[in-house]
Design a protein around this motif. Sequence first.
Motif, mmCIF file in Angstrom:
data_model
loop_
_atom_site.group_PDB
_atom_site.id
_atom_site.type_symbol
_atom_site.label_atom_id
_atom_site.label_comp_id
_atom_site.label_asym_id
_atom_site.label_seq_id
_atom_site.Cartn_x
_atom_site.Cartn_y
_atom_site.Cartn_z
ATOM 1 N N LYS A 1 -28.352 2.712 26.057
ATOM 2 C CA LYS A 1 -28.160 1.310 25.667
ATOM 3 C C LYS A 1 -26.694 0.966 25.437
ATOM 4 N N LEU A 2 -25.857 2.005 25.305
ATOM 5 C CA LEU A 2 -24.473 1.771 24.916
ATOM 6 C C LEU A 2 -23.701 0.990 25.967
ATOM 7 N N SER A 3 -24.022 1.193 27.225
ATOM 8 C CA SER A 3 -23.318 0.488 28.295
ATOM 9 C C SER A 3 -24.182 -0.591 28.927
ATOM 10 N N ASP A 4 -25.224 -1.015 28.199
ATOM 11 C CA ASP A 4 -26.135 -2.049 28.703
ATOM 12 C C ASP A 4 -25.780 -3.396 28.071
ATOM 13 N N PRO A 5 -25.164 -4.300 28.827
ATOM 14 C CA PRO A 5 -24.772 -5.589 28.252
ATOM 15 C C PRO A 5 -25.952 -6.409 27.747
ATOM 16 N N ALA A 6 -27.157 -6.103 28.235
ATOM 17 C CA ALA A 6 -28.327 -6.878 27.832
ATOM 18 C C ALA A 6 -28.827 -6.500 26.435
ATOM 19 N N SER A 7 -28.431 -5.336 25.930
ATOM 20 C CA SER A 7 -28.897 -4.901 24.616
ATOM 21 C C SER A 7 -28.019 -5.475 23.511
ATOM 22 N N ARG A 8 -28.636 -5.716 22.348
ATOM 23 C CA ARG A 8 -27.865 -6.186 21.198
ATOM 24 C C ARG A 8 -27.072 -5.029 20.612
ATOM 25 N N LEU A 9 -25.963 -5.354 19.965
ATOM 26 C CA LEU A 9 -25.084 -4.314 19.431
ATOM 27 C C LEU A 9 -25.833 -3.383 18.497
ATOM 28 N N ILE A 10 -26.654 -3.934 17.611
ATOM 29 C CA ILE A 10 -27.347 -3.099 16.630
ATOM 30 C C ILE A 10 -28.374 -2.197 17.306
ATOM 31 N N GLU A 11 -28.879 -2.584 18.472
ATOM 32 C CA GLU A 11 -29.851 -1.767 19.189
ATOM 33 C C GLU A 11 -29.212 -0.542 19.826
ATOM 34 N N ARG A 12 -27.908 -0.575 20.020
ATOM 35 C CA ARG A 12 -27.225 0.527 20.704
ATOM 36 C C ARG A 12 -26.991 1.718 19.781
ATOM 37 N N PHE A 13 -27.101 1.498 18.480
ATOM 38 C CA PHE A 13 -26.817 2.565 17.525
ATOM 39 C C PHE A 13 -28.105 2.987 16.814
ATOM 40 N N ILE A 14 -28.290 4.296 16.683
ATOM 41 C CA ILE A 14 -29.544 4.834 16.169
ATOM 42 C C ILE A 14 -29.351 5.689 14.925
ATOM 43 N N GLY A 15 -28.125 5.785 14.412
ATOM 44 C CA GLY A 15 -27.920 6.591 13.219
ATOM 45 C C GLY A 15 -26.456 6.836 12.932
ATOM 46 N N GLU A 16 -26.205 7.738 11.996
ATOM 47 C CA GLU A 16 -24.836 8.072 11.613
ATOM 48 C C GLU A 16 -24.746 9.559 11.298
ATOM 49 N N ALA A 17 -23.525 10.088 11.318
ATOM 50 C CA ALA A 17 -23.283 11.496 11.012
ATOM 51 C C ALA A 17 -22.042 11.606 10.135
ATOM 52 N N HIS A 18 -22.121 12.454 9.110
ATOM 53 C CA HIS A 18 -21.017 12.628 8.167
ATOM 54 C C HIS A 18 -20.561 14.074 8.125
ATOM 55 N N TYR A 19 -19.238 14.271 8.115
ATOM 56 C CA TYR A 19 -18.629 15.536 7.722
ATOM 57 C C TYR A 19 -18.002 15.324 6.348
ATOM 58 N N THR A 20 -18.290 16.207 5.416
ATOM 59 C CA THR A 20 -17.547 16.263 4.167
ATOM 60 C C THR A 20 -16.822 17.596 4.164
ATOM 61 N N LEU A 21 -15.501 17.554 4.282
ATOM 62 C CA LEU A 21 -14.701 18.760 4.463
ATOM 63 C C LEU A 21 -14.143 19.259 3.141
ATOM 64 N N ALA A 22 -14.019 20.558 3.031
ATOM 65 C CA ALA A 22 -13.439 21.186 1.838
ATOM 66 C C ALA A 22 -12.769 22.485 2.242
ATOM 67 N N GLU A 23 -11.710 22.836 1.514
ATOM 68 C CA GLU A 23 -11.035 24.114 1.723
ATOM 69 C C GLU A 23 -11.596 25.121 0.735
ATOM 70 N N VAL A 24 -12.217 26.176 1.240
ATOM 71 C CA VAL A 24 -12.804 27.219 0.401
ATOM 72 C C VAL A 24 -12.205 28.550 0.829
ATOM 73 N N ASP A 25 -11.471 29.176 -0.079
ATOM 74 C CA ASP A 25 -10.810 30.467 0.208
ATOM 75 C C ASP A 25 -9.946 30.388 1.460
ATOM 76 N N GLY A 26 -9.251 29.251 1.600
ATOM 77 C CA GLY A 26 -8.322 29.103 2.717
ATOM 78 C C GLY A 26 -8.956 28.749 4.040
ATOM 79 N N ALA A 27 -10.269 28.521 4.072
ATOM 80 C CA ALA A 27 -10.974 28.171 5.321
ATOM 81 C C ALA A 27 -11.661 26.823 5.162
ATOM 82 N N THR A 28 -11.795 26.086 6.285
ATOM 83 C CA THR A 28 -12.415 24.764 6.255
ATOM 84 C C THR A 28 -13.935 24.882 6.287
ATOM 85 N N GLU A 29 -14.576 24.248 5.311
ATOM 86 C CA GLU A 29 -16.040 24.208 5.221
ATOM 87 C C GLU A 29 -16.490 22.771 5.421
ATOM 88 N N ALA A 30 -17.514 22.571 6.233
ATOM 89 C CA ALA A 30 -17.994 21.218 6.543
ATOM 90 C C ALA A 30 -19.457 21.065 6.154
#
Length: 466
Positions: free
Chosen positions: A71-100
Amino acid sequence: MARNTVAYGQHIALVPYSEEHVSIRQEWMKDPRNRLDDQEKEHTYEEEAALRLKWSTDPARVVFMIADVDKLSDPASRLIERFIGEAHYTLAEVDGATEAKLDVLILDQTVRRRTFLSEALLFLMQFGVYRLNVKKFVIEPGNPSPNRLIFAIRDGDDIVTAASEPVTAAMHRRSSVADGLKKVAAKAREAFTRQRTDIIQRLTRHLQKQDKGDHWPAELDFELAAVNRLELTVTPLVAQKLNEISYHAKFIKFRAMQPDGLLRMPTNTRINGNTLTAIPYRPEHVPKCHQIMQLRQVAAIFGISPPTRAEEKEAQKTMTLNPNCYSFVVCEQDTPGDEACPATIVGRAQFFVADSCQLFIGLIPTDATLYQQWLRETLLMALLFVTDTLFCHKVYVPDVLLLKPLKSDSLAWTTLLTWTSNPGTNTSFLDLQSSAVRKALNELRGNMRVGHFDPTTMKYVGASAV
Protein backbone atom coordinates in the motif's frame (compact mmCIF):
# COMPACT_ATOMS: atom_id res chain seq x y z
CA MET A 1 22.56 7.39 10.19
CA ALA A 2 19.81 5.67 12.21
CA ARG A 3 17.63 8.77 11.97
CA ASN A 4 17.46 8.81 8.17
CA THR A 5 17.29 5.13 7.26
CA VAL A 6 14.47 3.13 5.69
CA ALA A 7 14.56 -0.67 5.85
CA TYR A 8 12.17 -2.25 3.38
CA GLY A 9 11.51 -5.72 2.08
CA GLN A 10 8.89 -7.96 0.54
CA HIS A 11 6.06 -7.17 2.94
CA ILE A 12 6.96 -4.26 5.21
CA ALA A 13 9.10 -1.15 5.42
CA LEU A 14 10.48 0.51 8.54
CA VAL A 15 10.22 4.29 8.10
CA PRO A 16 11.58 6.86 10.61
CA TYR A 17 8.80 8.34 12.74
CA SER A 18 8.35 11.78 11.14
CA GLU A 19 5.99 14.73 11.24
CA GLU A 20 3.79 13.17 8.55
CA HIS A 21 3.01 10.28 10.91
CA VAL A 22 2.03 12.21 14.05
CA SER A 23 -1.70 12.19 13.32
CA ILE A 24 -1.56 8.45 12.54
CA ARG A 25 0.09 7.50 15.83
CA GLN A 26 -2.17 9.87 17.76
CA GLU A 27 -5.18 8.01 16.34
CA TRP A 28 -3.68 4.63 17.25
CA MET A 29 -2.98 5.61 20.86
CA LYS A 30 -6.65 6.34 21.48
CA ASP A 31 -6.96 2.57 21.90
CA PRO A 32 -5.33 1.44 25.20
CA ARG A 33 -4.43 -1.90 23.57
CA ASN A 34 -1.91 -0.11 21.36
CA ARG A 35 -0.02 1.88 23.98
CA LEU A 36 3.57 1.30 25.02
CA ASP A 37 2.71 0.74 28.68
CA ASP A 38 0.36 1.77 31.47
CA GLN A 39 2.09 5.15 31.72
CA GLU A 40 1.20 6.21 28.18
CA LYS A 41 -2.12 7.99 27.77
CA GLU A 42 -4.18 9.39 24.96
CA HIS A 43 -2.49 12.47 23.49
CA THR A 44 -3.66 15.55 21.69
CA TYR A 45 -2.00 16.23 18.36
CA GLU A 46 0.27 18.82 19.99
CA GLU A 47 1.29 16.38 22.75
CA GLU A 48 2.06 13.62 20.25
CA ALA A 49 4.08 16.04 18.11
CA ALA A 50 6.08 17.07 21.20
CA LEU A 51 6.67 13.39 22.05
CA ARG A 52 7.91 12.68 18.52
CA LEU A 53 10.30 15.63 18.74
CA LYS A 54 11.57 14.40 22.11
CA TRP A 55 12.22 10.91 20.72
CA SER A 56 13.91 12.29 17.59
CA THR A 57 16.50 14.09 19.73
CA ASP A 58 16.96 11.29 22.28
CA PRO A 59 20.19 9.38 21.47
CA ALA A 60 18.83 6.36 23.33
CA ARG A 61 15.63 6.12 21.27
CA VAL A 62 15.03 5.08 17.67
CA VAL A 63 11.42 4.86 16.50
CA PHE A 64 10.12 3.49 13.19
CA MET A 65 6.68 3.35 11.65
CA ILE A 66 5.92 0.00 10.01
CA ALA A 67 4.36 0.27 6.56
CA ASP A 68 2.66 -2.26 4.32
CA VAL A 69 4.80 -2.20 1.17
CA ASP A 70 1.86 -3.16 -1.04
CA LYS A 71 0.00 0.00 0.00
CA LEU A 72 2.98 2.29 0.51
CA SER A 73 3.35 3.11 -3.18
CA ASP A 74 -0.37 2.96 -3.96
CA PRO A 75 -1.72 6.48 -4.56
CA ALA A 76 -5.27 5.16 -4.16
CA SER A 77 -4.73 4.19 -0.51
CA ARG A 78 -5.16 6.64 2.36
CA LEU A 79 -2.03 7.58 4.29
CA ILE A 80 -3.22 5.93 7.50
CA GLU A 81 -3.95 2.70 5.60
CA ARG A 82 -0.33 2.42 4.49
CA PHE A 83 0.99 2.03 8.04
CA ILE A 84 0.30 -1.03 10.17
CA GLY A 85 2.36 -0.47 13.31
CA GLU A 86 5.47 0.91 14.95
CA ALA A 87 8.81 -0.35 16.26
CA HIS A 88 10.96 1.05 19.08
CA TYR A 89 14.60 0.66 20.04
CA THR A 90 15.52 1.75 23.55
CA LEU A 91 19.32 1.77 23.64
CA ALA A 92 21.58 1.54 26.67
CA GLU A 93 25.29 1.07 27.31
CA VAL A 94 25.86 -1.97 29.54
CA ASP A 95 29.47 -2.92 30.37
CA GLY A 96 30.69 -0.94 27.38
CA ALA A 97 28.37 -2.67 24.88
CA THR A 98 25.15 -1.44 23.24
CA GLU A 99 21.97 -3.17 24.43
CA ALA A 100 18.68 -2.66 22.57
CA LYS A 101 15.25 -3.27 24.02
CA LEU A 102 12.76 -3.99 21.23
CA ASP A 103 9.07 -3.18 21.17
CA VAL A 104 6.81 -3.78 18.17
CA LEU A 105 3.17 -2.88 17.54
CA ILE A 106 1.29 -4.62 14.72
CA LEU A 107 -2.29 -3.46 14.22
CA ASP A 108 -3.15 -5.84 11.39
CA GLN A 109 -5.31 -8.65 12.81
CA THR A 110 -5.51 -10.75 9.65
CA VAL A 111 -3.54 -13.87 8.81
CA ARG A 112 -0.75 -11.56 7.57
CA ARG A 113 -0.05 -10.39 11.13
CA ARG A 114 2.50 -13.13 11.79
CA THR A 115 4.26 -12.40 8.50
CA PHE A 116 4.47 -8.68 9.27
CA LEU A 117 5.74 -9.37 12.79
CA SER A 118 8.34 -11.90 11.64
CA GLU A 119 9.75 -9.63 8.95
CA ALA A 120 9.71 -6.55 11.20
CA LEU A 121 11.63 -8.39 13.92
CA LEU A 122 14.19 -9.74 11.45
CA PHE A 123 14.75 -6.28 9.97
CA LEU A 124 15.08 -4.71 13.42
CA MET A 125 17.77 -7.23 14.31
CA GLN A 126 19.62 -6.70 11.03
CA PHE A 127 19.41 -2.93 11.43
CA GLY A 128 20.54 -3.14 15.05
CA VAL A 129 23.62 -5.20 14.20
CA TYR A 130 24.55 -3.46 10.94
CA ARG A 131 23.69 0.16 11.81
CA LEU A 132 23.64 0.50 15.61
CA ASN A 133 26.34 -2.00 16.57
CA VAL A 134 23.95 -3.68 19.03
CA LYS A 135 25.52 -6.48 21.07
CA LYS A 136 22.41 -7.68 22.89
CA PHE A 137 18.67 -7.60 22.12
CA VAL A 138 16.09 -7.60 24.91
CA ILE A 139 12.34 -8.25 24.78
CA GLU A 140 10.09 -7.89 27.81
CA PRO A 141 6.90 -9.72 26.82
CA GLY A 142 4.97 -8.74 29.94
CA ASN A 143 3.66 -5.59 28.28
CA PRO A 144 -0.03 -5.24 29.19
CA SER A 145 -0.94 -3.93 25.73
CA PRO A 146 -2.16 -6.96 23.76
CA ASN A 147 -1.31 -5.56 20.31
CA ARG A 148 2.35 -5.22 21.29
CA LEU A 149 5.01 -7.79 20.49
CA ILE A 150 4.44 -11.13 22.17
CA PHE A 151 7.35 -13.40 21.44
CA ALA A 152 8.10 -17.10 21.59
CA ILE A 153 11.13 -19.13 22.61
CA ARG A 154 12.06 -22.70 21.79
CA ASP A 155 11.70 -25.46 24.39
CA GLY A 156 13.33 -28.53 22.97
CA ASP A 157 11.52 -29.09 19.69
CA ASP A 158 8.44 -27.19 20.80
CA ILE A 159 7.59 -23.51 20.66
CA VAL A 160 6.44 -22.08 23.99
CA THR A 161 4.71 -18.74 24.11
CA ALA A 162 5.88 -15.83 26.19
CA ALA A 163 2.44 -14.46 26.99
CA SER A 164 1.47 -10.98 28.16
CA GLU A 165 1.45 -12.20 31.74
CA PRO A 166 4.80 -12.30 33.60
CA VAL A 167 7.01 -15.09 32.28
CA THR A 168 8.40 -17.52 34.81
CA ALA A 169 11.24 -19.96 34.46
CA ALA A 170 8.86 -22.78 35.32
CA MET A 171 6.93 -22.12 32.11
CA HIS A 172 10.06 -22.67 30.01
CA ARG A 173 12.13 -25.28 31.80
CA ARG A 174 13.44 -28.09 29.64
CA SER A 175 12.21 -31.56 30.41
CA SER A 176 12.79 -34.95 28.83
CA VAL A 177 9.74 -36.39 30.56
CA ALA A 178 6.68 -36.57 28.34
CA ASP A 179 4.33 -35.54 31.16
CA GLY A 180 6.48 -32.49 31.81
CA LEU A 181 6.24 -31.43 28.17
CA LYS A 182 2.47 -31.89 28.24
CA LYS A 183 2.24 -29.62 31.27
CA VAL A 184 4.28 -26.93 29.50
CA ALA A 185 2.06 -27.23 26.42
CA ALA A 186 -1.07 -27.07 28.57
CA LYS A 187 0.24 -23.94 30.25
CA ALA A 188 0.87 -22.36 26.85
CA ARG A 189 -2.65 -23.29 25.68
CA GLU A 190 -4.07 -21.78 28.85
CA ALA A 191 -2.25 -18.54 28.05
CA PHE A 192 -3.81 -18.65 24.59
CA THR A 193 -7.32 -18.81 26.04
CA ARG A 194 -6.71 -15.82 28.35
CA GLN A 195 -5.22 -13.53 25.76
CA ARG A 196 -4.43 -13.66 22.06
CA THR A 197 -0.74 -14.33 21.41
CA ASP A 198 1.55 -14.61 18.43
CA ILE A 199 4.10 -17.35 17.88
CA ILE A 200 6.98 -16.34 15.65
CA GLN A 201 7.92 -19.48 13.81
CA ARG A 202 8.51 -20.85 10.32
CA LEU A 203 9.93 -17.53 9.12
CA THR A 204 11.03 -18.95 5.78
CA ARG A 205 7.54 -20.23 5.02
CA HIS A 206 5.96 -16.85 5.79
CA LEU A 207 8.41 -14.73 3.83
CA GLN A 208 8.75 -17.01 0.83
CA LYS A 209 5.10 -18.12 0.85
CA GLN A 210 6.00 -21.79 0.97
CA ASP A 211 4.07 -24.56 2.70
CA LYS A 212 7.27 -26.06 4.05
CA GLY A 213 10.23 -24.34 5.62
CA ASP A 214 12.55 -24.05 8.57
CA HIS A 215 11.53 -22.65 11.90
CA TRP A 216 12.82 -19.28 12.99
CA PRO A 217 16.59 -19.96 12.92
CA ALA A 218 17.73 -21.54 16.18
CA GLU A 219 20.77 -19.24 16.14
CA LEU A 220 18.39 -16.27 16.54
CA ASP A 221 16.37 -17.74 19.41
CA PHE A 222 15.93 -15.55 22.46
CA GLU A 223 16.62 -17.10 25.87
CA LEU A 224 14.85 -16.57 29.16
CA ALA A 225 17.30 -14.44 31.20
CA ALA A 226 15.00 -13.47 34.08
CA VAL A 227 11.33 -13.28 34.93
CA ASN A 228 9.63 -11.46 32.10
CA ARG A 229 12.86 -10.85 30.17
CA LEU A 230 14.12 -12.52 26.98
CA GLU A 231 17.62 -11.87 25.66
CA LEU A 232 19.70 -12.58 22.57
CA THR A 233 23.44 -11.89 22.70
CA VAL A 234 24.95 -11.02 19.32
CA THR A 235 27.71 -13.61 19.12
CA PRO A 236 29.79 -14.13 15.95
CA LEU A 237 27.42 -17.00 15.12
CA VAL A 238 24.36 -14.73 15.43
CA ALA A 239 25.99 -12.04 13.28
CA GLN A 240 26.95 -14.66 10.70
CA LYS A 241 23.39 -16.02 10.59
CA LEU A 242 21.94 -12.54 10.11
CA ASN A 243 24.39 -12.05 7.26
CA GLU A 244 23.66 -15.43 5.67
CA ILE A 245 19.89 -15.52 6.09
CA SER A 246 18.16 -15.69 2.73
CA TYR A 247 16.04 -12.60 3.15
CA HIS A 248 17.40 -9.14 4.01
CA ALA A 249 16.07 -5.65 4.35
CA LYS A 250 17.25 -3.05 1.89
CA PHE A 251 18.61 -0.08 3.81
CA ILE A 252 18.14 3.23 1.98
CA LYS A 253 18.29 6.90 2.93
CA PHE A 254 15.08 8.55 4.10
CA ARG A 255 14.56 12.01 2.59
CA ALA A 256 10.97 12.48 3.92
CA MET A 257 7.70 11.40 2.41
CA GLN A 258 6.46 12.62 -0.95
CA PRO A 259 3.84 15.42 -0.88
CA ASP A 260 1.12 12.80 -1.40
CA GLY A 261 2.44 10.68 1.47
CA LEU A 262 4.18 8.10 -0.71
CA LEU A 263 7.60 6.82 0.25
CA ARG A 264 10.35 7.11 -2.34
CA MET A 265 12.02 3.71 -2.64
CA PRO A 266 14.34 2.27 -5.30
CA THR A 267 11.52 0.06 -6.53
CA ASN A 268 9.42 3.12 -7.39
CA THR A 269 12.18 5.64 -8.13
CA ARG A 270 12.62 7.72 -11.26
CA ILE A 271 15.89 9.53 -11.96
CA ASN A 272 15.37 12.61 -14.13
CA GLY A 273 18.36 13.88 -16.09
CA ASN A 274 18.60 16.67 -18.63
CA THR A 275 17.74 14.67 -21.76
CA LEU A 276 17.34 11.17 -20.28
CA THR A 277 15.22 9.54 -17.57
CA ALA A 278 15.87 6.26 -15.73
CA ILE A 279 12.91 4.23 -14.46
CA PRO A 280 12.72 0.77 -12.79
CA TYR A 281 13.22 -2.19 -15.13
CA ARG A 282 9.78 -3.80 -15.42
CA PRO A 283 8.51 -6.94 -17.24
CA GLU A 284 7.11 -4.90 -20.14
CA HIS A 285 10.62 -3.61 -20.87
CA VAL A 286 12.10 -7.08 -21.46
CA PRO A 287 11.72 -7.16 -25.30
CA LYS A 288 13.59 -3.88 -25.78
CA CYS A 289 16.24 -4.71 -23.17
CA HIS A 290 16.77 -8.10 -24.81
CA GLN A 291 17.42 -6.26 -28.08
CA ILE A 292 19.91 -3.95 -26.33
CA MET A 293 21.74 -6.87 -24.73
CA GLN A 294 22.31 -8.49 -28.13
CA LEU A 295 25.05 -5.97 -28.81
CA ARG A 296 28.23 -7.72 -27.76
CA GLN A 297 29.87 -4.53 -26.49
CA VAL A 298 26.88 -3.97 -24.18
CA ALA A 299 26.77 -7.57 -22.97
CA ALA A 300 30.54 -7.39 -22.36
CA ILE A 301 30.03 -4.44 -20.00
CA PHE A 302 27.58 -6.57 -17.99
CA GLY A 303 30.04 -9.47 -18.08
CA ILE A 304 27.74 -11.93 -19.88
CA SER A 305 27.10 -13.38 -23.32
CA PRO A 306 24.11 -11.98 -25.24
CA PRO A 307 21.07 -13.61 -23.55
CA THR A 308 18.07 -15.27 -25.14
CA ARG A 309 14.64 -13.69 -24.65
CA ALA A 310 13.81 -16.29 -21.99
CA GLU A 311 17.11 -15.64 -20.19
CA GLU A 312 16.51 -11.86 -20.21
CA LYS A 313 12.98 -12.38 -18.86
CA GLU A 314 14.31 -14.55 -16.07
CA ALA A 315 17.10 -12.03 -15.36
CA GLN A 316 14.55 -9.22 -14.95
CA LYS A 317 12.59 -11.30 -12.47
CA THR A 318 15.73 -12.33 -10.57
CA MET A 319 17.03 -8.76 -10.34
CA THR A 320 13.67 -7.53 -9.04
CA LEU A 321 13.74 -10.11 -6.24
CA ASN A 322 17.43 -9.63 -5.42
CA PRO A 323 17.68 -7.32 -2.37
CA ASN A 324 21.13 -6.16 -3.48
CA CYS A 325 20.24 -5.27 -7.06
CA TYR A 326 18.69 -2.11 -8.53
CA SER A 327 17.99 -2.19 -12.25
CA PHE A 328 16.78 0.68 -14.43
CA VAL A 329 15.98 1.30 -18.07
CA VAL A 330 17.18 4.56 -19.61
CA CYS A 331 14.73 6.51 -21.77
CA GLU A 332 14.89 9.53 -24.04
CA GLN A 333 12.72 12.27 -22.60
CA ASP A 334 11.65 13.93 -25.84
CA THR A 335 11.07 10.86 -28.00
CA PRO A 336 7.61 9.20 -27.87
CA GLY A 337 7.55 5.55 -26.98
CA ASP A 338 4.60 3.19 -26.67
CA GLU A 339 2.09 2.03 -24.04
CA ALA A 340 4.72 -0.01 -22.19
CA CYS A 341 7.05 2.96 -21.80
CA PRO A 342 6.03 6.51 -22.75
CA ALA A 343 9.58 7.27 -23.92
CA THR A 344 12.02 5.34 -26.09
CA ILE A 345 14.27 2.95 -24.16
CA VAL A 346 17.89 3.41 -25.13
CA GLY A 347 19.74 1.48 -22.45
CA ARG A 348 20.01 -0.23 -19.10
CA ALA A 349 21.69 0.80 -15.85
CA GLN A 350 22.24 -1.73 -13.13
CA PHE A 351 23.65 -1.58 -9.57
CA PHE A 352 24.77 -4.43 -7.36
CA VAL A 353 25.11 -3.24 -3.78
CA ALA A 354 26.96 -5.14 -1.06
CA ASP A 355 29.90 -3.64 0.83
CA SER A 356 30.32 -1.39 -2.20
CA CYS A 357 28.32 -0.57 -5.31
CA GLN A 358 29.04 -2.10 -8.71
CA LEU A 359 27.60 -0.16 -11.63
CA PHE A 360 26.94 -1.41 -15.18
CA ILE A 361 25.59 0.78 -17.98
CA GLY A 362 24.67 -0.29 -21.51
CA LEU A 363 23.32 2.20 -24.07
CA ILE A 364 22.22 2.20 -27.72
CA PRO A 365 22.19 5.85 -28.89
CA THR A 366 19.81 6.69 -31.70
CA ASP A 367 22.64 8.86 -32.98
CA ALA A 368 26.21 7.58 -32.58
CA THR A 369 27.44 11.10 -31.85
CA LEU A 370 25.29 11.11 -28.70
CA TYR A 371 26.95 8.10 -27.06
CA GLN A 372 29.56 9.99 -25.05
CA GLN A 373 27.01 12.62 -23.97
CA TRP A 374 24.44 10.02 -22.93
CA LEU A 375 26.98 7.89 -21.12
CA ARG A 376 28.11 10.90 -19.10
CA GLU A 377 24.54 11.84 -18.25
CA THR A 378 23.61 8.28 -17.28
CA LEU A 379 26.74 8.01 -15.13
CA LEU A 380 25.86 11.26 -13.38
CA MET A 381 22.26 10.11 -12.80
CA ALA A 382 23.59 6.83 -11.40
CA LEU A 383 25.96 8.59 -9.00
CA LEU A 384 23.15 10.86 -7.81
CA PHE A 385 20.94 7.84 -7.16
CA VAL A 386 23.68 6.11 -5.18
CA THR A 387 24.47 9.17 -3.05
CA ASP A 388 20.84 10.29 -2.58
CA THR A 389 19.31 6.89 -1.90
CA LEU A 390 21.85 4.24 -0.90
CA PHE A 391 24.55 3.96 1.74
CA CYS A 392 27.55 3.39 -0.54
CA HIS A 393 31.10 4.53 0.13
CA LYS A 394 32.57 3.56 -3.24
CA VAL A 395 31.29 2.84 -6.74
CA TYR A 396 33.02 0.30 -9.00
CA VAL A 397 32.63 0.10 -12.80
CA PRO A 398 34.17 -2.19 -15.44
CA ASP A 399 37.21 -0.55 -17.03
CA VAL A 400 35.54 -0.80 -20.45
CA LEU A 401 32.98 1.72 -19.18
CA LEU A 402 35.49 4.39 -18.20
CA LEU A 403 35.46 7.73 -19.99
CA LYS A 404 38.56 9.89 -20.29
CA PRO A 405 38.31 13.56 -19.27
CA LEU A 406 38.59 16.07 -22.11
CA LYS A 407 40.79 19.16 -22.05
CA SER A 408 37.64 21.25 -22.29
CA ASP A 409 36.04 19.59 -19.24
CA SER A 410 35.37 21.56 -16.08
CA LEU A 411 37.14 20.62 -12.85
CA ALA A 412 33.92 18.95 -11.66
CA TRP A 413 33.71 16.66 -14.69
CA THR A 414 37.42 15.90 -14.52
CA THR A 415 36.94 14.84 -10.89
CA LEU A 416 34.00 12.52 -11.69
CA LEU A 417 35.81 10.94 -14.64
CA THR A 418 39.04 10.28 -12.72
CA TRP A 419 38.65 6.79 -11.27
CA THR A 420 41.19 4.72 -9.33
CA SER A 421 42.22 1.35 -10.72
CA ASN A 422 41.34 -1.65 -8.55
CA PRO A 423 44.47 -3.87 -8.58
CA GLY A 424 44.03 -7.42 -9.80
CA THR A 425 40.66 -6.75 -11.43
CA ASN A 426 39.31 -5.13 -14.57
CA THR A 427 37.44 -2.52 -12.55
CA SER A 428 38.05 0.98 -11.19
CA PHE A 429 36.39 2.84 -8.33
CA LEU A 430 35.29 6.32 -7.29
CA ASP A 431 35.41 7.32 -3.62
CA LEU A 432 31.99 8.82 -2.81
CA GLN A 433 33.18 10.04 0.58
CA SER A 434 35.73 12.35 -1.02
CA SER A 435 34.86 16.01 -0.48
CA ALA A 436 36.00 16.76 -4.05
CA VAL A 437 33.59 14.15 -5.48
CA ARG A 438 30.69 15.43 -3.37
CA LYS A 439 31.41 19.00 -4.46
CA ALA A 440 31.55 17.93 -8.11
CA LEU A 441 28.20 16.10 -7.85
CA ASN A 442 26.50 19.10 -6.25
CA GLU A 443 27.90 21.36 -8.96
CA LEU A 444 26.87 19.16 -11.90
CA ARG A 445 23.48 17.90 -10.76
CA GLY A 446 21.71 21.07 -11.90
CA ASN A 447 18.03 20.17 -12.43
CA MET A 448 18.61 16.43 -12.12
CA ARG A 449 16.36 14.88 -9.48
CA VAL A 450 15.65 11.50 -7.90
CA GLY A 451 11.86 11.31 -7.63
CA HIS A 452 8.82 9.03 -7.43
CA PHE A 453 7.86 6.71 -10.29
CA ASP A 454 4.23 5.61 -10.57
CA PRO A 455 3.56 3.58 -13.73
CA THR A 456 -0.22 3.73 -13.21
CA THR A 457 -0.48 7.51 -13.39
CA MET A 458 2.53 8.65 -15.44
CA LYS A 459 1.51 9.41 -19.00
CA TYR A 460 4.72 10.94 -20.23
CA VAL A 461 8.36 10.84 -19.24
CA GLY A 462 9.84 14.25 -19.74
CA ALA A 463 10.73 17.59 -18.29
CA SER A 464 7.10 18.73 -18.36
CA ALA A 465 6.14 15.91 -15.96
CA VAL A 466 8.90 16.51 -13.43
